[in-house]
Design an enzyme around this catalytic site. Structure first.
Site, PDB file in Angstrom:
ATOM      1  N   ASP A  82       0.846  -1.192   0.000  1.00  0.00           N
ATOM      2  CA  ASP A  82       0.000   0.000   0.000  1.00  0.00           C
ATOM      3  C   ASP A  82       0.882   1.242   0.000  1.00  0.00           C
ATOM      4  OD1 ASP A  82       0.793  -0.737   2.648  1.00  0.00           O
ATOM      5  OD2 ASP A  82      -0.662   0.677   3.476  1.00  0.00           O
ATOM      6  N   GLU A 148      -0.161  -1.223   5.735  1.00  0.00           N
ATOM      7  CA  GLU A 148       0.949  -0.798   6.596  1.00  0.00           C
ATOM      8  C   GLU A 148       0.933   0.703   6.820  1.00  0.00           C
ATOM      9  OE1 GLU A 148       5.054   0.640   7.562  1.00  0.00           O
ATOM     10  OE2 GLU A 148       3.747   1.130   5.865  1.00  0.00           O
TER      11      GLU A 148
END
Length: 461
Positions: A82, A148
């Site tokens: 991400d 994350e």
């Protein structure tokens, strides 16, 4: 342990550089902010399948995992897939998702932070299989982890508790700017709520303005971050933890990691209208924690601020929880607390990467000409400034971690983000060599860990 041909490992990695570059540019082309990683997961899964991974799967949270080898023990290579958003588009000189490349650089959102690490890891696993360099009794696990940026390490809480996967050690591919990183500060997200009483803005003395109260608290938070630690200081600053007087057991580790910090990152309020006194105000505090600091001590420091004490029961200090659904709709609720961790330089998994680097590239950081001025003179073995998934992998669960990844921390979350082509092949080569230099007979978590932050009493499964 097999005798390694380091020149051949470097050659094969360099031969794959164009493929890694194409793969990274493909990942960059899919916007993949936290909780919206589905397209880039499909891209990574397809690349793993094309390269002949023995098993590829996506777990219930949405992490994509590829396995090479058939041993019972696992060595994992992790990279989060991400990214943050692009911010103000006017600050970008190129399209952040179309990106660009020249003879040295690849540009685009996620190039350094940190899809470049996934490109290196995926091709390293292929190299290990093709070169018969998967250690006996092991399988290599490459993880493209999600969310994350929203909640570092939560993805690995899911992998550990829900998927029941517990590697022997993990290499993080977060950007390390040519260094091998053996720890970093922890962090937590703190919320402060203040109550007030509204009234008509034409007679503010009739009410109790929550924003004014919060202004006093914010000034104290700033002092906590900025002030020194002398006896005469009213609010003793966080720098005190570098002093043996205030942190006798861990001041040396704190000096390695760097001092803790705090900053106000968000502010909220409620008010009946623009012509009324605000009846509540809240702030978020981003608290970075060095060795010797605990989640209790960080909360207490805020509770003990003069302005917080002055307003008494009108103030509430708490720690955030995280419960945002993943791209697959799964919710894994956890606390917004991310423990500090450090490994000893002598730990076998750290030593494996250092020995691999020295055999492949020497004892100095390497980089392309556009990065060397920032890499020269820095120690080969160092630490991150920011936080990574290792807060859960090692900070929570004691699974040893070590970092080596393409790109630079300074590129993370910045406009015009770039990474270095040379780093992709250098990292892939090092991963291949390091897992083969790792000596499991010397693996002992107690001996590996220099410092781990305390956990809360929450039994999060």
């Amino acid at each position: 342990m097999k005798k390694l041909n380091y020149d051949r490992i470097k050659k094969v990695a360099n031969d794959y550089n164009a493929d890694m570059t194409a793969f990274l540019r493909k990942m960059i082309s899919y916007p993949s902010e936290s909780c919206h990683e589905g397209e880039v997961v499909a891209c990574i899964k397809a690349e793993m399948g094309k390269l002949g991974f023995d098993e590829v799967k996506v777990d219930g949270l949405g992490n994509v995992m590829g396995f090479m080898g058939n041993g019972d023990k696992i060595i994992a290579i992790d990279g989060h897939i991400d990214t943050v958003g692009i911010g103000n588009r006017d600050n970008w000189k190129f399209d952040p998702y179309r990106g660009f490349e020249d003879d040295q650089l690849i540009g685009g959102r996620g190039s350094s932070d940190q899809e470049g690490g996934i490109a290196s890891a995926v091709y390293a696993a292929k190299m290990m299989k093709d070169m018969d360099l998967i250690p006996q009794g092991y399988k290599i696990m490459v993880v493209g982890s999600v969310q994350e940026e929203d909640c570092d390490g939560m993805c690995w809480q899911y992998i550990y508790n829900k998927d029941n996967i517990k590697p022997e050690f993990v290499i993080s591919t977060e950007p390390t700017d040519g260094g091998i990183y053996r720890g970093h500060r922890g962090r937590m997200e703190i919320r402060v709520d203040v109550k007030g009483t509204s009234c008509h803005g034409s007679a503010p003395e009739r009410g109790d303005n929550a924003i004014y109260k919060m202004a006093d608290i914010i000034n104290d938070v700033r002092a906590l971050n900025n002030d020194g630690a002398s006896e005469s200081t009213q609010i003793r600053g966080l720098v005190k933890m570098l002093d043996s007087k205030y942190n006798p057991n861990h001041y040396k580790d704190a000096r390695f990691l760097g001092r803790g910090t705090c900053t106000v990152s968000q502010i909220f309020y409620t008010s009946p209208s623009r012509c009324a006194v605000a009846d509540s105000c809240a702030i978020s505090i981003d608290r970075r924690m060095t060795a010797g600091e605990t989640y209790q001590s960080c909360l207490k420091e805020i509770e003990d601020l003069p302005a917080v004490k002055r307003y008494g029961d009108d103030v509430k200090v708490s720690m955030y929880m995280y419960n945002r659904p993943s791209w697959k709709g799964a919710v894994y609720e956890t606390e917004a607390y991310f423990p500090t961790w450090i490994n000893k330089e002598s730990a076998p998994h750290v030593k494996a990467l250092v020995d691999a680097h020295k055999a492949l590239f020497g004892d100095k950081r390497i980089g392309c000409p556009k990065s060397m001025d920032k890499r020269e003179g820095r120690p080969l073995c160092d630490k991150w400034t920011f936080s990574t998934n290792c807060v859960s992998i090692q900070g929570r669960y004691g699974i040893p971690c070590v970092g080596f990844g393409p790109g630079a921390e300074s590129q993370a979350h910045a406009p015009n983000e770039v990474t270095y082509k040379q780093d992709l092949s250098s990292c892939a080569a090092l991963y291949v060599a390091a897992v083969n230099l790792y000596d499991p007979s010397k693996a002992n978590v107690d001996d590996a860990t220099e410092y781990r932050g305390t956990l809360t009493g929450n039994d999060i499964k």
